[in-house]
Scaffold this active site. Structure first.
Site, short mmCIF file in Angstrom:
data_model
loop_
_atom_site.label_atom_id
_atom_site.label_comp_id
_atom_site.label_asym_id
_atom_site.label_seq_id
_atom_site.Cartn_x
_atom_site.Cartn_y
_atom_site.Cartn_z
N LYS A 120 -2.80 6.78 13.41
CA LYS A 120 -4.17 6.30 13.63
C LYS A 120 -5.12 7.45 13.95
O LYS A 120 -6.29 7.41 13.55
CB LYS A 120 -4.19 5.23 14.73
CG LYS A 120 -3.45 3.95 14.34
CD LYS A 120 -4.05 3.27 13.10
CE LYS A 120 -3.43 1.90 12.84
NZ LYS A 120 -3.99 1.22 11.66
N TYR B 295 2.75 5.45 15.88
CA TYR B 295 1.53 4.69 15.53
C TYR B 295 0.29 5.53 15.86
O TYR B 295 -0.65 5.64 15.06
CB TYR B 295 1.56 3.38 16.31
CG TYR B 295 0.43 2.41 16.06
CD1 TYR B 295 0.50 1.49 15.02
CD2 TYR B 295 -0.69 2.36 16.89
CE1 TYR B 295 -0.51 0.56 14.81
CE2 TYR B 295 -1.70 1.45 16.69
CZ TYR B 295 -1.61 0.54 15.65
OH TYR B 295 -2.62 -0.37 15.46
N VAL C 77 0.81 -1.22 0.00
CA VAL C 77 0.00 0.00 0.00
C VAL C 77 0.84 1.27 0.00
O VAL C 77 0.31 2.36 -0.22
CB VAL C 77 -0.99 0.03 1.19
CG1 VAL C 77 -1.97 -1.13 1.12
CG2 VAL C 77 -0.26 0.05 2.54
N SER D 156 -7.68 2.29 15.13
CA SER D 156 -7.24 1.66 16.39
C SER D 156 -7.78 2.47 17.55
O SER D 156 -8.05 3.67 17.42
CB SER D 156 -5.71 1.64 16.47
OG SER D 156 -5.29 1.18 17.75
N ASN E 277 -6.92 -2.20 5.72
CA ASN E 277 -6.58 -2.91 6.96
C ASN E 277 -5.07 -2.99 7.21
O ASN E 277 -4.64 -3.08 8.35
CB ASN E 277 -7.16 -4.33 6.89
CG ASN E 277 -6.62 -5.22 8.00
OD1 ASN E 277 -7.05 -5.13 9.14
ND2 ASN E 277 -5.66 -6.06 7.65
P1 NAD Z 1 -0.75 -8.21 11.53
O1 NAD Z 1 0.65 -7.73 11.63
O2 NAD Z 1 -1.13 -9.45 12.24
O3 NAD Z 1 -1.15 -8.32 9.98
C1 NAD Z 1 -0.93 -7.18 9.15
C2 NAD Z 1 -0.91 -7.58 7.70
O4 NAD Z 1 -0.60 -6.40 6.95
C3 NAD Z 1 0.16 -8.62 7.36
O5 NAD Z 1 -0.40 -9.63 6.54
C4 NAD Z 1 1.23 -7.82 6.63
O6 NAD Z 1 1.94 -8.59 5.65
C5 NAD Z 1 0.38 -6.73 5.97
N1 NAD Z 1 1.16 -5.54 5.61
C6 NAD Z 1 2.16 -4.94 6.31
N2 NAD Z 1 2.67 -3.90 5.61
C7 NAD Z 1 1.97 -3.84 4.45
C8 NAD Z 1 2.03 -3.01 3.31
N3 NAD Z 1 2.95 -2.04 3.22
N4 NAD Z 1 1.15 -3.23 2.31
C9 NAD Z 1 0.25 -4.23 2.39
N5 NAD Z 1 0.17 -5.08 3.42
C10 NAD Z 1 1.02 -4.89 4.45
O7 NAD Z 1 -1.69 -6.99 12.04
P2 NAD Z 1 -3.17 -6.99 12.66
O8 NAD Z 1 -3.06 -7.00 14.14
O9 NAD Z 1 -4.03 -7.97 11.97
O10 NAD Z 1 -3.59 -5.50 12.27
C11 NAD Z 1 -4.45 -5.17 11.20
C12 NAD Z 1 -4.81 -3.71 11.33
O11 NAD Z 1 -5.46 -3.48 12.59
C13 NAD Z 1 -3.61 -2.77 11.31
O12 NAD Z 1 -3.93 -1.59 10.61
C14 NAD Z 1 -3.38 -2.47 12.80
O13 NAD Z 1 -2.72 -1.24 12.98
C15 NAD Z 1 -4.80 -2.45 13.30
N6 NAD Z 1 -4.96 -2.71 14.74
C16 NAD Z 1 -4.39 -3.80 15.34
C17 NAD Z 1 -4.62 -4.03 16.70
C18 NAD Z 1 -4.09 -5.24 17.43
O14 NAD Z 1 -4.17 -5.26 18.66
N7 NAD Z 1 -3.60 -6.26 16.77
C19 NAD Z 1 -5.41 -3.14 17.43
C20 NAD Z 1 -5.95 -2.04 16.78
C21 NAD Z 1 -5.73 -1.84 15.44
#
Ligand code: NAD
Length: 261
Positions: free
Chosen positions: A161, A157, A63, A142, A89
């Site tokens: 967000k 971060y 992205v 988030s 996402n």
């Molecule tokens: P994760 O790290 O488990 O998975 C993230 C995915 O994004 C991976 O498959 C990775 O390969 C992909 N990715 C990373 N950089 C990328 C790029 N430049 N282009 C395309 N894909 C890319 O993360 P998650 O916990 O599933 O998080 C998903 C979303 O939710 C994120 O935006 C994260 O900030 C947000 N989030 C996560 C949490 C948490 O507690 N896990 C809480 C709030 C928000």
């Protein structure tokens, strides 16, 4: 089948929440573009969806690359004929005390969670407007996009967000004239590969075991358990469905009460 006949795309869909969202969308009848920088794992997600009778296709999509975003979105729209739902996402995290964050770390965070959301949203919205599709764009923000004072070691971060929540409102206002809704979700402590990494980093930075950090997440969550990707995917499904046709510009807390506003 709440997305029967719909076409949807999810970024960062090879694992974690993105994978769960893609699988739920497919189970609800959508044809899903499973996009990620990790193409082999995105292809595994697609194979799993197809094994259950669903429809999906994998794309490599980083992205952060304006040209790749433009090319891949054009390919997806051409292959599917249209796109009804786009989920921003993809995200990354690193945990670093504010005084130690490097310009490189800052720029990388901004590239993925800031510019990535902008590039993808602008490009898909242009196609939706061109095709006259009443589309839905959903951003995975988030809890850290609303409570900057209680997200330790995540200043970079938090910055992106908060930006995603603001951008959600600004896009919702401008795109409403084209019947495109834009909403966000704000998850809390979600059990994903990202969280597994954070448990280790935060443990090191606080002098705690990963189990102690894990328990502190639960203690900070009034509903008393860790959050699962399904908790978030179900709300994103609602926002993607016709049940949410009259909702736009919202950033919905999905965090077991860890942050309320
Ligand atoms: P994760 O790290 O488990 O998975 C993230 C995915 O994004 C991976 O498959 C990775 O390969 C992909 N990715 C990373 N950089 C990328 C790029 N430049 N282009 C395309 N894909 C890319 O993360 P998650 O916990 O599933 O998080 C998903 C979303 O939710 C994120 O935006 C994260 O900030 C947000 N989030 C996560 C949490 C948490 O507690 N896990 C809480 C709030 C928000």
């Amino acid at each position: 089948m709440r997305l029967q006949g719909k076409f949807a795309a999810v970024t960062g869909a090879a694992m974690g929440m993105g994978k769960c969202i893609a699988e739920l969308f497919a189970a609800e009848g959508a044809t899903v573009a499973v996009t990620d920088i990790n193409l082999p794992m995105a292809e595994e997600v697609v194979a799993g969806i197809k094994a259950k009778g669903g429809k999906a296709q994998a794309w490599h999509l980083d992205v952060t690359g304006r040209a790749e975003v433009k090319r891949v979105i054009a390919e997806i729209v051409e292959r599917f004929g249209k796109l009804d739902v786009w989920v921003n996402n993809a995200g990354i995290s690193t945990m670093t005390p504010f005084l130690d964050i490097t310009p490189q770390e800052w720029d990388k965070m901004h590239a993925v969670s800031g510019s990535g959301v902008f590039f993808c949203s602008q490009e898909i919205a242009r196609h939706m407007v061109r095709l006259g599709v009443p589309g839905k764009i959903i951003n995975n923000a988030s809890m850290a996009g609303k409570r900057g004072g209680n997200a330790p070691f995540l200043a970079h971060y938090v910055y992106t967000k908060f930006g995603v929540v603001g951008l959600t409102q600004a896009m919702a206002k401008e795109l409403a004239a084209h019947k495109i809704t834009v909403n966000a979700v704000c998850p809390g402590y979600v059990a994903t590969p990202m969280q597994e990494r954070e448990l280790v980093w935060e443990g090191r930075l606080r002098g705690m075991t990963t189990e102690q950090v894990f328990q502190s997440y639960i203690a900070d969550t009034p509903l008393g358990r860790i959050e699962y990707p399904e908790d978030v995917a179900k709300v994103i499904l609602f926002l993607a469905s016709s049940d949410a046709d009259f909702i736009t510009g919202e950033a919905i807390n999905v965090n077991g009460g860890a942050w309320m506003d």
